[in-house]
Enzyme design. Structure first.
Site, PDB file in Angstrom:
ATOM      1  N   ASP A 125      56.555  32.434  42.285  1.00  0.00           N
ATOM      2  CA  ASP A 125      56.189  31.452  41.273  1.00  0.00           C
ATOM      3  C   ASP A 125      54.712  31.122  41.514  1.00  0.00           C
ATOM      4  O   ASP A 125      54.151  31.481  42.561  1.00  0.00           O
ATOM      5  CB  ASP A 125      57.067  30.207  41.427  1.00  0.00           C
ATOM      6  N   ASP A 180      52.607  27.799  39.980  1.00  0.00           N
ATOM      7  CA  ASP A 180      52.338  26.362  40.105  1.00  0.00           C
ATOM      8  C   ASP A 180      53.260  25.712  41.125  1.00  0.00           C
ATOM      9  O   ASP A 180      54.487  25.813  41.013  1.00  0.00           O
ATOM     10  CB  ASP A 180      52.511  25.665  38.749  1.00  0.00           C
ATOM     11  N   ASP A 212      59.451  26.744  44.038  1.00  0.00           N
ATOM     12  CA  ASP A 212      59.368  25.345  44.459  1.00  0.00           C
ATOM     13  C   ASP A 212      60.224  24.395  43.641  1.00  0.00           C
ATOM     14  O   ASP A 212      60.168  23.182  43.860  1.00  0.00           O
ATOM     15  CB  ASP A 212      57.912  24.864  44.402  1.00  0.00           C
TER      16      ASP A 212
END
Length: 224
Positions: free
Chosen positions: A8, A10, A173
């Site tokens: 991922d 961001d 996240d």
């Protein structure tokens, strides 16, 4: 060591919250409002996307403030435009990212990105941060007709580097990343240095990463 690590962007590779929040606040300012989001307190919402930030900001307006119908859809492209022009003002890579990526490459691991950030913005940001060349593939929110947690973007990210899903895992996240990994039938490691901190463990990932220095060892264990 053969295998693929899918990242991922961001909140995983870089803390982008400051620039994302600034873009949302620019939309509120254009409507004559105050800054409705805080770069620190609202960082988690920033990692859930532009529309989530706009909705949170609108919810904080004074009760007597009228918002035109369709404001969110009107402001979303404005947010993206502002963000695209100011994409790396406050954004920084998390510590140890580049070193970990280079070690993974040295170990023979293929690296690719699967993000819900629009592909063009993701390309620009990774280039600005100086790490785009380390990834063999990039799938963004608009690369395919679907986005995470649908597993198809994940599979496309693995295919882009000639990998196999069975020999891959995801580093992310958020719960979206956990759900993506579950849908694709792969393991997921979630980082705990984002806004949620140690609370990220509540999502039950296969591993929690406290720093990127841990990633090469984990990759050897899972892909070796």
């Amino acid at each position: 060591m053969a295998g693929t690590v899918v990242f991922d962007l961001d909140g995983t590779l870089a803390d982008t919250s400051g620039d994302l929040i600034a873009a949302a606040n620019a939309c509120f300012q254009a409507r004559g409002l105050d800054d409705l989001l805080d770069p620190m307190a609202d960082a988690l919402t920033a990692f859930h996307g532009g529309r989530a930030m706009l909705r949170l900001g609108y919810s904080r307006m004074a009760r007597d403030t009228l918002l035109p119908p369709g404001a969110e859809e009107q402001d979303y492209p404005r947010l993206l435009d502002h963000y695209g022009r100011n994409i790396a003002v406050h954004t920084r890579l998390y510590p140890g990212v580049e070193e970990a990526l280079r070690q993974l490459q040295a170990d023979g691991v293929k690296l690719t990105v699967c993000t819900n950030k629009p592909e063009g913005l993701a390309e620009t940001l990774l280039t600005e941060l100086g790490i785009r060349h380390l990834f063999g593939g990039l799938i963004g929110a608009d690369t395919l007709p679907v986005r995470k947690p649908d597993p198809r973007p994940y599979r496309a990210a693995v295919d882009a580097v000639g990998g196999t899903v069975a020999q891959s895992f995801l580093v992310g996240d958020t719960d979206t990343d956990r759900k993506t990994a579950a849908a694709a039938g792969v393991r997921v490691a979630l980082v705990n240095f984002g806004p949620e901190g140690d609370a990220i463990a509540r999502l039950g990932p296969d591993a929690v990463i406290s720093g990127f220095a841990e990633l090469p060892t984990l990759a050897r264990k899972w892909l070796g």
